[in-house]
Design an enzyme around this catalytic site. Structure first.
Site, mmCIF file in Angstrom:
data_model
loop_
_atom_site.group_PDB
_atom_site.id
_atom_site.type_symbol
_atom_site.label_atom_id
_atom_site.label_comp_id
_atom_site.label_asym_id
_atom_site.label_seq_id
_atom_site.Cartn_x
_atom_site.Cartn_y
_atom_site.Cartn_z
ATOM 1 N N GLU A 1 0.765 -1.242 0.000
ATOM 2 C CA GLU A 1 0.000 0.000 0.000
ATOM 3 C C GLU A 1 0.802 1.303 0.000
ATOM 4 O O GLU A 1 0.834 2.033 0.999
ATOM 5 C CB GLU A 1 -0.964 0.017 1.203
ATOM 6 C CG GLU A 1 -1.993 -1.085 1.151
ATOM 7 C CD GLU A 1 -3.084 -0.941 2.221
ATOM 8 O OE1 GLU A 1 -2.974 -0.060 3.095
ATOM 9 O OE2 GLU A 1 -4.053 -1.710 2.159
ATOM 10 N N GLU B 1 -5.384 -8.824 0.923
ATOM 11 C CA GLU B 1 -6.038 -8.512 2.201
ATOM 12 C C GLU B 1 -7.525 -8.286 1.977
ATOM 13 O O GLU B 1 -7.908 -7.627 1.007
ATOM 14 C CB GLU B 1 -5.507 -7.208 2.823
ATOM 15 C CG GLU B 1 -4.183 -7.296 3.499
ATOM 16 C CD GLU B 1 -3.760 -5.971 4.135
ATOM 17 O OE1 GLU B 1 -4.633 -5.190 4.570
ATOM 18 O OE2 GLU B 1 -2.548 -5.729 4.174
HETATM 19 C C1 NOJ Z 1 -4.201 -2.309 5.352
HETATM 20 C C2 NOJ Z 1 -2.837 -2.643 5.876
HETATM 21 O O1 NOJ Z 1 -2.034 -3.285 4.949
HETATM 22 C C3 NOJ Z 1 -2.861 -3.365 7.192
HETATM 23 O O2 NOJ Z 1 -1.619 -3.159 7.796
HETATM 24 C C4 NOJ Z 1 -4.012 -2.884 8.034
HETATM 25 O O3 NOJ Z 1 -3.978 -3.389 9.322
HETATM 26 C C5 NOJ Z 1 -5.297 -3.294 7.355
HETATM 27 N N1 NOJ Z 1 -5.328 -2.818 5.988
HETATM 28 C C6 NOJ Z 1 -6.552 -2.819 8.071
HETATM 29 O O4 NOJ Z 1 -6.547 -1.444 8.170
#
Ligand code: NOJ
Length: 450
Positions: free
Chosen positions: A165, A355
């Site tokens: 990200e 994710e």
């Molecule tokens: C994005 C991130 O990659 C991760 O570190 C985070 O905990 C989750 N999404 C939820 O916000």
């Protein structure tokens, strides 16, 4: 038209080093920016930090045993740069590196495919103090780091992700100032930072390819995917266009700014219009570096965007009383189908859901269990939508639920629980949630029970 998930579909779960490991100054690890900022008041909810987190550094065997019990096919985790190369450049910390070799061996013994993310936000503080992502030297530092990790794990790890990200660690970290290091850089600086990012990514891909035969490499961006109002071509086109567009102020949060140069070699037209002569320039060799071919498009996806008809109007997913998670994120399962469709059309790579998941205020019930029917329903709906994409013939390699364990949710601290496994942070006791047992059945049936 496919029927369902491929037999080698990677049903997994994900995590990130800083959010679960703890051991923040152990065995030679030094501070990362998230460690450093958490020491100062005012940055993290309740003044919490990742010093101990889930103590995974010491409990990884127990955690891998749970993953095995759940039948996970894959586990996505990140390597901590300040654990492996404490200053970000130079001396390698062999003890820190060994942790990941041991973790990977444990996963392989359990029959779980490791998926390694090189950078999940915790930049070594020493590198940050030298300018961090704005210093062109970081390209070399990251290249060394990628080299060290891919050599240590070669022959064991097939799936690699360079960056998690950029929309957050550059978009929130260096543009809006919401995430560490909480800065608001000028547009000119963001151009330099972006150039360094692209080159660091490409150089890392080269190192991984050189060191690891048969590596499958990707990135894990995120971004707002817009769900068409109706499944009619005009609405679909509108949603597609909006998904890949950006604003002049918010370009570092967009999908296209980070993905188009890597997958297509050029900046999106909108970026050219907004920034014309200040856009980063690349030599022919640099262009080859940043466009090193990737094997999949990894995507972190939680919620979709709506299409407000009036500029600045309400997103149609935020109506009164709309379903939301503990993060206040809208529950929009259809986004799974649309993200796979739009991303595959534009970038032509198989998609890996790196994710997806939901935060909840879970607790242990009187019967000693964690009942989380809303999480079961959430995953169920999102995977059904993913299945639609698969049935349509879009190649999807896997689904990594975020997260395997409840963990440290950055500026939000520990309140928001995303895990399949509940963590009592006082005792470090793990309790497998109902959703995890349910996910186990989904995996065992390869998604057929849905
Ligand atoms: C994005 C991130 O990659 C991760 O570190 C985070 O905990 C989750 N999404 C939820 O916000």
């Amino acid at each position: 038209m496919g029927k369902g998930f491929n037999k080698d579909f990677l049903w997994g779960a994900a995590s990130a080093a800083h959010q679960i490991e703890g051991a923040y100054l152990e065995d030679g690890k030094e501070m990362g920016i998230w460690d450093s900022f958490a020491q100062k008041p005012g940055y993290i909810a309740h003044g919490e930090n990742g010093n101990i987190a889930c103590d995974h550094y010491h409990r990884y065997k127990e955690d891998v045993a749970i993953m095995k019990e759940l039948g996970l096919k894959s586990y996505r985790f990140s390597v901590s740069w300040p654990r492996v190369i404490p200053k970000g450049y130079g001396t390698v910390n062999e003890k820190g590196l060994q942790f990941y070799v041991d973790l990977v061996d444990e996963l392989l013994d359990a029959g779980i495919e490791p998926m390694v993310t090189l950078f999940h936000w915790n930049l070594p503080t020493a590198a940050y103090e030298l300018g961090g992502w704005e210093n062109p030297e970081i390209v070399k530092w990251f290249e060394q780091y990628a080299d060290v990790v891919s050599k240590a794990l070669r022959g064991k790890v097939k799936y690699w992700i360079t960056f998690n990200e950029p929309q957050l660690f550059i978009g929130a970290g260096l543009t809006s100032g919401a995430y560490a290091p909480f800065e608001r850089k000028s547009t000119e600086s963001l151009m330099k930072i972006s150039k360094n990012f692209f080159l660091a990514h490409g150089k890392a891909v080269r190192k991984i390819r050189k060191n690891c035969d048969n590596a499958k490499i990707g990135m894990a961006p995120t971004g707002e995917v817009v769900i068409p109002e109706k499944a009619e071509s005009e609405c679909i086109e509108k949603a597609r266009k909006k998904t890949f567009s950006m604003t002049k102020e918010g370009f570092t949060s967009s999908i296209a700014w980070w993905s188009d140069p890597v997958f297509t070699g050029v900046f999106p037209q909108e970026a050219k219009t907004y920034f014309s002569e200040i856009l980063p320039e690349f030599t022919e060799e640099e262009r080859r570096i940043i466009t090193e071919p990737l094997d999949f498009y990894g995507f972190n996806i939680y919620q979709g965007g709506g299409e407000p008809d009036i500029p600045g109007g309400y997103d149609r997913y935020s109506y009164q009383g709309s379903p939301k998670t503990a993060m206040e994120w809208n529950v929009t399962p259809e986004v799974m189908y649309w993200c796979c469709k739009f991303l595959y059309e534009r970038y032509g790579k198989p998609v890996m859901i790196t994710e997806n998941g939901m935060a909840n205020y879970d607790w242990i019930a009187l019967d000693g269990k964690v009942h989380d029917p809303n999480r079961i329903d959430f995953i169920h709906r999102y995977i059904l939508s993913l299945k639609e994409a698969v049935k349509e013939g879009i190649p999807v390699l896997g689904y990594q639920y975020w997260s395997i364990l409840d963990n440290y949710e950055w500026i939000n601290g520990y309140d928001k629980r995303f895990g399949l496994v509940y963590v009592d942070y006082w005792t470090q006791k793990r309790t497998v949630k109902d959703s995890a047992y349910w996910y186990k059945e989904v995996i065992a049936s390869n998604g057929e029970i849905l």
